[in-house]
Design an enzyme around this catalytic site. Structure first.
Site, PDB file in Angstrom:
ATOM      1  NE  ARG A 131      -4.211  -1.904   1.480  1.00 12.84           N
ATOM      2  CZ  ARG A 131      -4.295  -3.010   2.205  1.00 12.84           C
ATOM      3  NH1 ARG A 131      -3.502  -3.167   3.257  1.00 12.84           N
ATOM      4  NH2 ARG A 131      -5.156  -3.943   1.893  1.00 12.84           N
ATOM      5  CE  LYS A 153      -0.175  12.925 -15.972  1.00 14.66           C
ATOM      6  NZ  LYS A 153      -0.409  13.279 -17.387  1.00 14.66           N
ATOM      7  CD  GLU A 195       8.178  14.640 -23.028  1.00 14.66           C
ATOM      8  OE1 GLU A 195       7.407  15.618 -23.074  1.00 14.66           O
ATOM      9  OE2 GLU A 195       7.783  13.461 -22.939  1.00 14.66           O
ATOM     10  CE  LYS A 237       5.916  16.514 -15.053  1.00 15.18           C
ATOM     11  NZ  LYS A 237       6.096  15.236 -15.711  1.00 15.18           N
ATOM     12  CD  GLU A 247      -3.345  15.089 -17.292  1.00 17.60           C
ATOM     13  OE1 GLU A 247      -3.236  13.976 -16.762  1.00 17.60           O
ATOM     14  OE2 GLU A 247      -3.053  15.327 -18.476  1.00 17.60           O
ATOM     15  NE  ARG A 251       0.872  16.372 -14.267  1.00 18.53           N
ATOM     16  CZ  ARG A 251       1.482  15.646 -13.340  1.00 18.53           C
ATOM     17  NH1 ARG A 251       1.091  15.722 -12.077  1.00 18.53           N
ATOM     18  NH2 ARG A 251       2.484  14.835 -13.662  1.00 18.53           N
ATOM     19  CG  ASN A 255      -1.271  14.791 -22.137  1.00 21.74           C
ATOM     20  OD1 ASN A 255      -2.221  14.059 -22.354  1.00 21.74           O
ATOM     21  ND2 ASN A 255      -0.224  14.363 -21.440  1.00 21.74           N
ATOM     22  CG  HIS A 258       2.480  13.901 -24.574  1.00 23.07           C
ATOM     23  ND1 HIS A 258       3.253  15.018 -24.803  1.00 23.07           N
ATOM     24  CD2 HIS A 258       3.245  13.081 -23.801  1.00 23.07           C
ATOM     25  CE1 HIS A 258       4.412  14.884 -24.182  1.00 23.07           C
ATOM     26  NE2 HIS A 258       4.439  13.713 -23.567  1.00 23.07           N
ATOM     27  CG  HIS A 262       0.544   9.015 -25.446  1.00 20.14           C
ATOM     28  ND1 HIS A 262      -0.116   9.523 -24.353  1.00 20.14           N
ATOM     29  CD2 HIS A 262       1.855   9.006 -25.097  1.00 20.14           C
ATOM     30  CE1 HIS A 262       0.756   9.803 -23.381  1.00 20.14           C
ATOM     31  NE2 HIS A 262       1.961   9.504 -23.820  1.00 20.14           N
ATOM     32  CG  HIS A 274       7.242   9.326 -24.611  1.00 21.64           C
ATOM     33  ND1 HIS A 274       5.869   9.215 -24.669  1.00 21.64           N
ATOM     34  CD2 HIS A 274       7.489  10.498 -23.957  1.00 21.64           C
ATOM     35  CE1 HIS A 274       5.314  10.255 -24.067  1.00 21.64           C
ATOM     36  NE2 HIS A 274       6.276  11.045 -23.630  1.00 21.64           N
TER      37      HIS A 274
HETATM   38  N1  LIG Z   1       5.706   9.968 -15.766  1.00 21.42           N
HETATM   39  C1  LIG Z   1       5.874  10.988 -16.587  1.00 21.42           C
HETATM   40  O1  LIG Z   1       5.550  12.145 -16.258  1.00 21.42           O
HETATM   41  C2  LIG Z   1       6.506  10.764 -17.928  1.00 21.42           C
HETATM   42  C3  LIG Z   1       6.935  11.863 -18.684  1.00 21.42           C
HETATM   43  C4  LIG Z   1       7.536  11.636 -19.914  1.00 21.42           C
HETATM   44  C5  LIG Z   1       7.735  10.334 -20.363  1.00 21.42           C
HETATM   45  N2  LIG Z   1       7.321   9.289 -19.595  1.00 21.42           N
HETATM   46  C6  LIG Z   1       7.584   7.912 -20.029  1.00 21.42           C
HETATM   47  O2  LIG Z   1       8.982   7.748 -20.091  1.00 21.42           O
HETATM   48  C7  LIG Z   1       9.289   6.692 -21.014  1.00 21.42           C
HETATM   49  C8  LIG Z   1      10.429   7.129 -21.905  1.00 21.42           C
HETATM   50  O3  LIG Z   1      11.554   7.380 -21.096  1.00 21.42           O
HETATM   51  P1  LIG Z   1      13.020   7.417 -21.726  1.00 21.42           P
HETATM   52  O4  LIG Z   1      13.030   8.182 -22.991  1.00 21.42           O
HETATM   53  O5  LIG Z   1      13.919   7.817 -20.626  1.00 21.42           O
HETATM   54  O6  LIG Z   1      13.256   5.902 -22.169  1.00 21.42           O
HETATM   55  P2  LIG Z   1      13.895   4.625 -21.429  1.00 21.42           P
HETATM   56  O7  LIG Z   1      13.619   4.637 -19.995  1.00 21.42           O
HETATM   57  O8  LIG Z   1      13.450   3.448 -22.229  1.00 21.42           O
HETATM   58  O9  LIG Z   1      15.459   4.849 -21.639  1.00 21.42           O
HETATM   59  C9  LIG Z   1      15.961   4.879 -22.951  1.00 21.42           C
HETATM   60  C10 LIG Z   1      17.176   3.923 -23.088  1.00 21.42           C
HETATM   61  O10 LIG Z   1      18.297   4.528 -22.490  1.00 21.42           O
HETATM   62  C11 LIG Z   1      18.954   3.585 -21.635  1.00 21.42           C
HETATM   63  N3  LIG Z   1      19.610   4.380 -20.609  1.00 21.42           N
HETATM   64  C12 LIG Z   1      19.040   5.028 -19.567  1.00 21.42           C
HETATM   65  N4  LIG Z   1      19.948   5.763 -18.916  1.00 21.42           N
HETATM   66  C13 LIG Z   1      21.137   5.529 -19.524  1.00 21.42           C
HETATM   67  C14 LIG Z   1      22.437   6.033 -19.314  1.00 21.42           C
HETATM   68  N5  LIG Z   1      22.692   6.952 -18.397  1.00 21.42           N
HETATM   69  N6  LIG Z   1      23.417   5.573 -20.129  1.00 21.42           N
HETATM   70  C15 LIG Z   1      23.159   4.686 -21.119  1.00 21.42           C
HETATM   71  N7  LIG Z   1      21.932   4.199 -21.388  1.00 21.42           N
HETATM   72  C16 LIG Z   1      20.932   4.646 -20.597  1.00 21.42           C
HETATM   73  C17 LIG Z   1      17.857   2.682 -21.159  1.00 21.42           C
HETATM   74  O11 LIG Z   1      18.357   1.448 -20.747  1.00 21.42           O
HETATM   75  C18 LIG Z   1      16.987   2.584 -22.420  1.00 21.42           C
HETATM   76  O12 LIG Z   1      17.514   1.584 -23.263  1.00 21.42           O
HETATM   77  C19 LIG Z   1       8.014   6.402 -21.763  1.00 21.42           C
HETATM   78  O13 LIG Z   1       7.452   5.214 -21.281  1.00 21.42           O
HETATM   79  C20 LIG Z   1       7.125   7.588 -21.427  1.00 21.42           C
HETATM   80  O14 LIG Z   1       5.763   7.258 -21.485  1.00 21.42           O
HETATM   81  C21 LIG Z   1       6.717   9.483 -18.395  1.00 21.42           C
HETATM   82  O1  LIG Z   2       3.409  14.965 -16.268  1.00 20.76           O
HETATM   83  C1  LIG Z   2       2.492  15.097 -17.087  1.00 20.76           C
HETATM   84  O2  LIG Z   2       1.371  15.481 -16.744  1.00 20.76           O
HETATM   85  C2  LIG Z   2       2.710  14.781 -18.505  1.00 20.76           C
HETATM   86  O3  LIG Z   2       1.749  14.710 -19.269  1.00 20.76           O
HETATM   87  C3  LIG Z   2       4.112  14.546 -18.965  1.00 20.76           C
HETATM   88  C4  LIG Z   2       4.208  13.758 -20.275  1.00 20.76           C
HETATM   89  O4  LIG Z   2       5.428  14.142 -20.888  1.00 20.76           O
HETATM   90  C5  LIG Z   2       4.284  12.250 -20.062  1.00 20.76           C
HETATM   91  O5  LIG Z   2       4.549  11.616 -21.275  1.00 20.76           O
HETATM   92  C6  LIG Z   2       3.127  11.603 -19.356  1.00 20.76           C
HETATM   93  O6  LIG Z   2       3.461  10.281 -18.990  1.00 20.76           O
HETATM   94  C7  LIG Z   2       1.870  11.515 -20.165  1.00 20.76           C
HETATM   95  O7  LIG Z   2       0.877  11.035 -19.329  1.00 20.76           O
HETATM   96  P1  LIG Z   2      -0.548  10.594 -19.815  1.00 20.76           P
HETATM   97  O8  LIG Z   2      -1.391  10.769 -18.609  1.00 20.76           O
HETATM   98  O9  LIG Z   2      -0.942  11.497 -20.931  1.00 20.76           O
HETATM   99  O10 LIG Z   2      -0.440   9.181 -20.278  1.00 20.76           O
HETATM  100 ZN   LIG Z   3       5.938  12.820 -22.497  1.00 21.52          ZN
END
Ligand SMILES: NC(=O)c1ccc[n+]([C@@H]2O[C@H](COP(=O)([O-])OP(=O)(O)OC[C@H]3O[C@@H](n4cnc5c(N)ncnc54)[C@H](O)[C@@H]3O)[C@@H](O)[C@H]2O)c1
Ligand SMILES: O=C(O)C(=O)C[C@@H](O)[C@H](O)[C@H](O)COP(=O)(O)O
Ligand SMILES: [Zn+2]
Length: 373
Positions: A131, A153, A195, A237, A247, A251, A255, A258, A262, A274
């Protein structure tokens, strides 16, 4: 050993103001080496689980594990295969079971070491393990440092679409060590820059202009420029998240690019990363915004030129049919009573959110990116 006071003085600090859930983002080179000392000074639990992917485990995970042990902390490392294909419930369940097998209780702390995939998976795991246990984000991609490690998120994909299961769960701390980017492949740096372009488009003509003038310095990992861009992005951010954590309104601007992005990501079977998909999504939305008379054509031209300069894609790939994209968009998870809300552009730095988007106009904008010069 440095204390929190030293850390704040030596590195950039951005505060996410969320009342009792407020936290700091520390940004700078060499921070991963300070995490252990900081946790010893200001513990969040009695044992630590580093969750990472197999690539990051090799580059950074083993070193971090050793550094934490050197500080006398109890630490275990769990990894899973790198990439978006691992961002699913099975990975979360597997990690949770491995934590149970290790004997992790509710006073265990999850350290999410990696890119956005690790951050989303490990953050989600932390939010539901027994939890909820504390989570610390240790972002190692540019994308994770400017975006995904901040704001809470978390979640995973389903076969039906992107990020369909998840929680809002704020990290307790974020340490963005820009030195960790040294091993990042250039293509991943570009994905992170998408981004940053987004932040410029929604909120900051200054950041957009900085990318135009000095984008090359980021690709070359010029430390001061990288730290400045990460800090500026995190400030934007943090401000948006502080105003609207769940959101409900503002917020939604995060997007930008996106909704289409997406759909493009899913239609490519997640082969398009992404950040690249968001770049394409921003180009589609810019075209649509110009067609709707909202965005000055000169600003669209600047956006496309910047995406080109940063080596980001701006055309919907030929293998993805427009009809398929529209079908995915009709089922966007944020549709309200069947109406999809789009974040449109009113020019660099300004947005408008509306469900009033004509499907034929959207299809036209998608196709226009394919034939754009
Ligand atoms: N939660 C949020 O607010 C939010 C915001 C934007 C994106 N996202 C999510 O984030 C994901 C994309 O993240 P990403 O672009 O970081 O991709 P990722 O996490 O897949 O990393 C990209 C690649 O880089 C490698 N890598 C990571 N750090 C490294 C380093 N320092 N040196 C060498 N290799 C390294 C990883 O192993 C991977 O192969 C998506 O799933 C997207 O939906 C979430
Ligand atoms: O933090 C947020 O809010 C965002 O929308 C950041 C985005 O860059 C990110 O890709 C996020 O994961 C998108 O979320 P979703 O709720 O649209 O799936
Ligand atoms: Zn994003």
């Amino acid at each position: 050993m440095k204390t929190m006071g030293d850390l704040s003085a030596a590195w950039e600090r951005v505060r996410v103001e969320l009342g009792a859930a407020s936290y700091d983002i520390l940004i700078g080179p060499g921070l991963l080496a300070e995490v252990g000392g900081d946790l010893r000074e200001r513990p969040l639990g009695h044992r630590y689980v580093v969750v990472t992917d197999e690539t990051v485990a090799d580059y950074l995970g083993a070193d971090l594990e050793r550094l934490l042990r050197d500080e006398g902390l109890r630490v275990d490392l769990l990894s899973f295969p790198a990439g978006e294909a691992s961002k699913h419930m099975g990975t979360v369940v597997d990690l949770a079971r491995r934590m149970v097998a290790l004997g992790c209780d509710r006073r265990s702390v999850v350290l999410a070491l990696g890119g956005g995939v690790v951050g989303d998976v490990a953050g989600f795991l932390a939010s539901i393990y027994m939890r909820g246990v504390p989570c610390i984000q240790l972002p190692t991609t540019l994308l994770a440092q400017v975006d995904s490690s901040v704001g809470g998120k978390t979640g995973v994909d389903l076969p039906e679409g992107k990020n369909l299961v998840g929680t809002f769960y704020q990290p307790r701390r974020v340490y963005a060590d820009i030195g960790a980017l040294a091993s990042l492949p250039p293509a991943e740096l570009r994905n992170g820059l998408a981004e940053v372009v987004k932040y410029g488009m929604i909120r900051s003509p200054e950041l957009f202009a900085l990318l135009e003038a000095r984008g090359r310095e980021i690709l070359d990992l010029e430390p001061e420029t990288v730290a400045e861009v990460v800090a500026r992005s995190c400030r934007i951010k943090a401000e948006v998240v502080a105003a609207d954590e769940r959101e409900g309104g503002l917020r939604r601007i995060l997007n930008f690019g996106h909704t289409v992005g997406h759909a493009v990501e899913a239609a490519s079977d997640y082969r398009l990363p992404h950040g690249s998909a968001v770049a394409v999504g921003m180009a589609v939305i810019a075209r649509l915004s110009v067609e709707m008379g909202l965005m000055p054509p000169a600003d669209e031209a600047r956006l496309l030129a910047l995406l080109d300069a940063l080596g980001l894609p701006r055309r919907v790939p030929d293998g993805i049919e427009t009809g398929h994209l529209l079908e995915l968009l009709r089922h966007d998870k944020k549709a309200d009573a069947g109406r999809v809300h789009f974040v449109l552009s009113e020019g660099i730095g300004a947005t408008r959110i509306t469900p009033e988007v004509d499907e034929a106009a959207l299809a036209g904008a998608v196709d226009a990116t394919r034939s754009a010069p």
